[in-house]
Design an enzyme around this catalytic site. Structure first.
Site, mmCIF file in Angstrom:
data_model
loop_
_atom_site.group_PDB
_atom_site.id
_atom_site.type_symbol
_atom_site.label_atom_id
_atom_site.label_comp_id
_atom_site.label_asym_id
_atom_site.label_seq_id
_atom_site.Cartn_x
_atom_site.Cartn_y
_atom_site.Cartn_z
ATOM 1 N N HIS A 81 0.832 -1.204 0.000
ATOM 2 C CA HIS A 81 0.000 0.000 0.000
ATOM 3 C C HIS A 81 0.864 1.249 0.000
ATOM 4 C CE1 HIS A 81 0.531 1.011 4.358
ATOM 5 N NE2 HIS A 81 0.627 -0.290 4.513
ATOM 6 N N ASP A 83 -0.391 4.454 0.920
ATOM 7 C CA ASP A 83 -0.760 5.483 1.894
ATOM 8 C C ASP A 83 0.055 5.323 3.173
ATOM 9 O OD1 ASP A 83 -2.258 3.074 2.592
ATOM 10 O OD2 ASP A 83 -3.362 4.312 4.026
ATOM 11 N N ASP A 144 6.401 1.960 6.090
ATOM 12 C CA ASP A 144 5.102 1.283 6.087
ATOM 13 C C ASP A 144 4.174 2.084 5.169
ATOM 14 O OD1 ASP A 144 2.796 -0.113 6.649
ATOM 15 O OD2 ASP A 144 2.560 0.677 8.682
ATOM 16 N N GLU A 178 -4.846 1.633 3.052
ATOM 17 C CA GLU A 178 -4.707 0.468 3.933
ATOM 18 C C GLU A 178 -4.662 0.873 5.385
ATOM 19 O OE1 GLU A 178 -2.431 -2.655 6.251
ATOM 20 O OE2 GLU A 178 -2.035 -0.513 5.949
ATOM 21 N N ASP A 201 4.452 -6.278 3.739
ATOM 22 C CA ASP A 201 4.014 -5.250 4.681
ATOM 23 C C ASP A 201 4.362 -5.601 6.123
ATOM 24 O OD1 ASP A 201 2.829 -2.867 5.456
ATOM 25 O OD2 ASP A 201 0.787 -3.649 5.435
#
Length: 413
Positions: A81, A83, A144, A178, A201
């Site tokens: 992801h 975001d 992240d 996410e 992730d």
């Protein structure tokens, strides 16, 4: 050999783009600025030679690396992801690169006396001698999950540049939102077309996860009665005091700071109030489905008990499930975890199989028909100013992706 400097420069270019998501927004993506990185990824996928590159109206980016083997091999996928969390600012990220880390304190911000210390963050000690990317102490980093994106992009480019590595068809997807629990909500599993996938992730090097929390969010609204304090006797009802009773009635040691492993918790994430109304926001987590349901019922029962004490409906609760433990969907296809474990071992990484104390897109995707374990991306201390990532961990994660592609093709020769 995967080019370390190229990988690092790619990562730095991603984290400098602000992609913070917004839980109060109803749009997808929840913030316009997420399009900035999404569109950049589309162009880069095309530049490195990926096929079927697409971006839909919700900013989901997908692409294909065609098979270079004749035999029938299951289509596999890799997902990350773009975001970053709304918990801490991601505006004007200014990464610091620490070469040949000496194992001592890292001063993130001298002016504000913000220090990343191995005395407090013990995991740092295992990265002595490596290259570490940190924040400047004023923002999060965004590893992240921009570390995961970097690793997938780098692995795809490496496979394209090294066609002697045999692999089946590979699909990649980069998702918005996410961090606010919506990363898989509009993920088109049929369009993706993979038999299984892996989210890149996870945290520290070696993590391999196929269990996660069952998760729900709860909003508790408490209604009081505001009266002039000089004339309040037997009339005023202070909603904040009722909120205090509610908070203190939940098990005090069943909170994030007192739990570990597969232990569940209640987490009070926000409180806003005055005499007239107080709103509490909780997240509820438990690996065990029965315990998860019991936690939700405990909160409902507590609401009923408080309302009965005040002889009116002064407390209301709304609970919404967010995602479930993907273990039940992964266990029937455990060979996909075995493949990941073998890939790690072949590139010299010791697998660490552990339950996730959180969730990933893979949890929701698994329940949408795309089994999706989670592999380490390398970062630590997500969602805050102490976030960091060792570049060597990112290199190893990239090698794991390449090896997974190779092992999957070999398995079906």
């Amino acid at each position: 050999m995967i080019n370390k400097d190229r990988l690092l420069n790619k990562f730095i270019s991603y984290v400098k783009i602000d992609t913070q998501s917004d839980p109060t927004s109803d749009s997808t993506p929840s913030t316009e600025k997420q399009w900035d990185l999404a569109n950049k990824l589309v162009e880069e996928l095309k530049e490195i030679g990926m096929q079927e590159v697409s971006i839909d109206e919700n900013a989901y980016v997908m692409a294909t690396l065609p098979a270079n083997v004749a035999q029938k091999v299951p289509v596999i996928g890799f997902v990350s992801h773009f975001d970053t969390t709304p918990d801490f600012t991601g505006t004007n990220v200014n990464p610091q690169i620490i070469h040949d880390y000496d194992g001592k304190d890292i001063v993130l911000n001298q002016e504000k006396d913000i220090v990343l210390s191995p005395d407090y963050f013990e995991d740092l000690e295992q990265y002595k001698g490596q290259t570490i990317v940190t924040t400047d102490g004023t923002t999060l980093l965004g590893a992240d999950d921009k570390a995961g994106i970097t690793e997938i992009m780098t692995a795809m480019e490496y496979l394209i540049d090294n066609p002697e590595i045999r692999h089946g068809k590979i699909r990649v997807c980069f998702t918005p939102d996410e961090e606010i629990g919506r990363g898989a909500h509009k993920f088109d599993v049929d369009k993706f077309g993979a038999e299984w996938a892996y989210t890149m992730d996870g945290s520290q090097i070696g993590e391999l996860e196929y269990e996660n929390f069952n998760a729900a969010g709860a909003v508790v609204r408490i209604e009081g009665k505001s009266v002039h304090p000089g004339y309040a006797k037997d009339k005023m009802v202070n909603s904040m005091y009722i909120a205090q009773d509610f908070i203190n009635s939940l098990p005090r040691l069943e909170t994030p700071e007192h739990t570990e492993g597969i232990q569940g918790f209640f987490h009070l994430s926000s409180i806003k109030g005055d005499v007239e109304e107080t709103v509490l926001e909780y997240i509820i987590r438990d690996h065990d489905k029965k315990h998860f349901e019991a936690r939700k019922q405990m909160m409902r029962d507590l609401v009923s008990e408080i309302c009965s004490q005040y002889e009116r409906d002064c407390v209301k609760i709304e609970i919404k499930d967010q995602y479930y433990n993907m273990k039940e969907k992964i266990e029937p296809v455990m060979h996909i975890v075995d493949l990941a474990q073998n890939a790690m071992e072949e590139v010299g990484v010791k697998p660490i199989l552990k339950p996730i104390r959180g969730g990933t897109d893979g949890a929701q995707l698994s329940f949408k028909g795309l089994p999706c374990p989670n592999i380490f991306a390398g970062g630590h201390n997500f969602h805050g100013k102490y976030e960091y990532v060792p570049v060597e961990s990112m290199l190893k994660a990239t090698e794991v992706i390449v090896k997974l592609a190779e092992l999957t093709a070999k398995k079906y020769e």
